[in-house]
Enzyme design. Sequence first.
Site, PDB file in Angstrom:
ATOM      1  N   ASP A 248      -5.006   0.547  -8.875  1.00 55.10           N
ATOM      2  CA  ASP A 248      -6.240   0.593  -9.108  1.00 55.10           C
ATOM      3  C   ASP A 248      -6.554   0.234 -10.548  1.00 55.10           C
ATOM      4  O   ASP A 248      -7.244   0.021 -10.679  1.00 55.10           O
ATOM      5  CB  ASP A 248      -6.907   1.844  -8.359  1.00 55.10           C
ATOM      6  CG  ASP A 248      -6.764   2.504  -7.467  1.00 55.10           C
ATOM      7  OD1 ASP A 248      -5.456   1.581  -6.962  1.00 55.10           O
ATOM      8  OD2 ASP A 248      -6.974   3.412  -6.916  1.00 55.10           O
TER       9      ASP A 248
ATOM     10  N   GLU B  15       0.217  -0.805   0.140  1.00 60.60           N
ATOM     11  CA  GLU B  15      -0.288  -0.137   0.132  1.00 60.60           C
ATOM     12  C   GLU B  15       1.443   1.443   0.180  1.00 60.60           C
ATOM     13  O   GLU B  15       1.980   1.523   0.254  1.00 60.60           O
ATOM     14  CB  GLU B  15      -1.033   0.045   1.820  1.00 60.60           C
ATOM     15  CG  GLU B  15      -2.400   0.561   1.029  1.00 60.60           C
ATOM     16  CD  GLU B  15      -3.323  -0.167   0.362  1.00 60.60           C
ATOM     17  OE1 GLU B  15      -3.517   0.007  -0.960  1.00 60.60           O
ATOM     18  OE2 GLU B  15      -3.770  -1.065   0.753  1.00 60.60           O
TER      19      GLU B  15
ATOM     20  N   SER C  23     -11.775   1.662  -4.994  1.00 61.08           N
ATOM     21  CA  SER C  23     -11.591   1.861  -6.832  1.00 61.08           C
ATOM     22  C   SER C  23     -12.621   2.419  -7.747  1.00 61.08           C
ATOM     23  O   SER C  23     -13.048   1.505  -8.888  1.00 61.08           O
ATOM     24  CB  SER C  23     -10.456   1.211  -7.195  1.00 61.08           C
ATOM     25  OG  SER C  23      -9.166   1.444  -5.892  1.00 61.08           O
TER      26      SER C  23
HETATM   27  C1  GLA Z   1      -5.342   4.737  -3.900  1.00 55.97           C
HETATM   28  C2  GLA Z   1      -4.623   5.581  -5.341  1.00 55.97           C
HETATM   29  C3  GLA Z   1      -3.445   4.125  -5.643  1.00 55.97           C
HETATM   30  C4  GLA Z   1      -2.343   3.825  -4.357  1.00 55.97           C
HETATM   31  C5  GLA Z   1      -3.578   3.538  -3.417  1.00 55.97           C
HETATM   32  C6  GLA Z   1      -2.816   3.420  -1.882  1.00 55.97           C
HETATM   33  O1  GLA Z   1      -6.641   3.460  -4.116  1.00 55.97           O
HETATM   34  O2  GLA Z   1      -5.399   5.198  -6.625  1.00 55.97           O
HETATM   35  O3  GLA Z   1      -2.501   4.461  -6.808  1.00 55.97           O
HETATM   36  O4  GLA Z   1      -1.799   4.718  -4.730  1.00 55.97           O
HETATM   37  O5  GLA Z   1      -4.476   4.504  -2.672  1.00 55.97           O
HETATM   38  O6  GLA Z   1      -1.336   1.778  -1.815  1.00 55.97           O
END
Ligand code: GLA
Length: 384
Positions: free
Chosen positions: A168, A32, A122
């Site tokens: 995502d 993450e 997402s």
């Molecule tokens: C969001 C962003 C991703 C990633 C996560 C954390 O979902 O869209 O690109 O950085 O946070 O891991």
Amino acid sequence: MIEKILEQQFVEMYQKSPLLVSAPGRVNLIGEHTDYNEGFVLPGAIDKIIAVAVAVNNTNTINVYGSQYRESISFSLNNSQPSKGWINYILGVTYHIQKRGATIKAVDVVVDGDVPVGAGMSSSAALCSAYGFALNELFQLGLSKMDLAFIGQKTEHTFVGAKVGIMDQFASLHGKAGNLMKLDCRSLEFEYIPFNFPGYKIVLVNSMVKHTIAATQYNLRRKQCEEGVSIMKQFIQGQVKSLRDVPLNELESHRKDLGEELYMRCRYVATENMRLQDGCELLKNGDLEGFGKLMYQTHEGLSKQYMVSCPELDFLVEESKKIPGVVGARMMGGGFGGCSINIVRNDAIDSFISEMKKSYEEKFSKNPEVYITQIEDGAKIIKR
Ligand code: GLA
């Protein structure tokens, strides 16, 4: 189900039959806040989707109806300006796909879906992916899934103001049923890793705290990582492009030069990348218990070092430790709200859900939604 309603709605509104496309939300097992540091991530596409119905309309105006928002919005095919709210994802993809040199025509669109908005699953990447995938198909643009992922990411950067990484969008487009994807966010090479544990499920618990990812904190973390890199460049020989290139022992040696806050941020990222590598090995060896322990470590790092958790998520993760049959849990996604991701033994799921709901309601007077997820395919055509 969503697809059927969507098609009916489209036909009622526009009296013609559309191309139907769907793209899923995602979970991320480990890794993450590593994607924008050119590290590794381990997402999987899930059984919650955004679906779009699209057909050419022979005008210069794109008309979009968002079912979840009960809102119709029209804009010019040549629009290059952001607006407000969910339509920015459609505006951004329309703009960036053309900026890449593709020729498209104006379309009528209906959007619907069941990815909860603001829950860290997402929904926005799913929307960009579904719409981009549909345009690519409708106009035979020949763009790859990775091209479409970058179009979605640019949309977030320029129309929404969230400097997100690629995870995502990548996951929503490349997902494969039953498989996670270990993505190297520098080379963009990836490997499917089967999530083959029939005795367990991935369960998400929604804190019901809406994260506003565009908000300053996400972008601030990204900036802090970049600052960390520019400081470490002075001390490390050879190419240092991102935190990927900075070993943990170098960070420790230069703790004072970084200052405590930057040190903590960078340290989290370096250790999370190492955890991800270990985690993938554990999964390949069938050691889910071992993997679960790493998830708890990730949460600790996200909460105490990277500081992107919140009291509600910390509580959900702490409570999960008290319930037999939970092998691991952590906050998932950008943070400051959204879901915790839990790996739970099948026979413990019912007690897990009731215990979590009970204790969360007692503490925060909010009823958390719970989703038992399946790892599914990425973006696809439902009907031509
Ligand atoms: C969001 C962003 C991703 C990633 C996560 C954390 O979902 O869209 O690109 O950085 O946070 O891991």
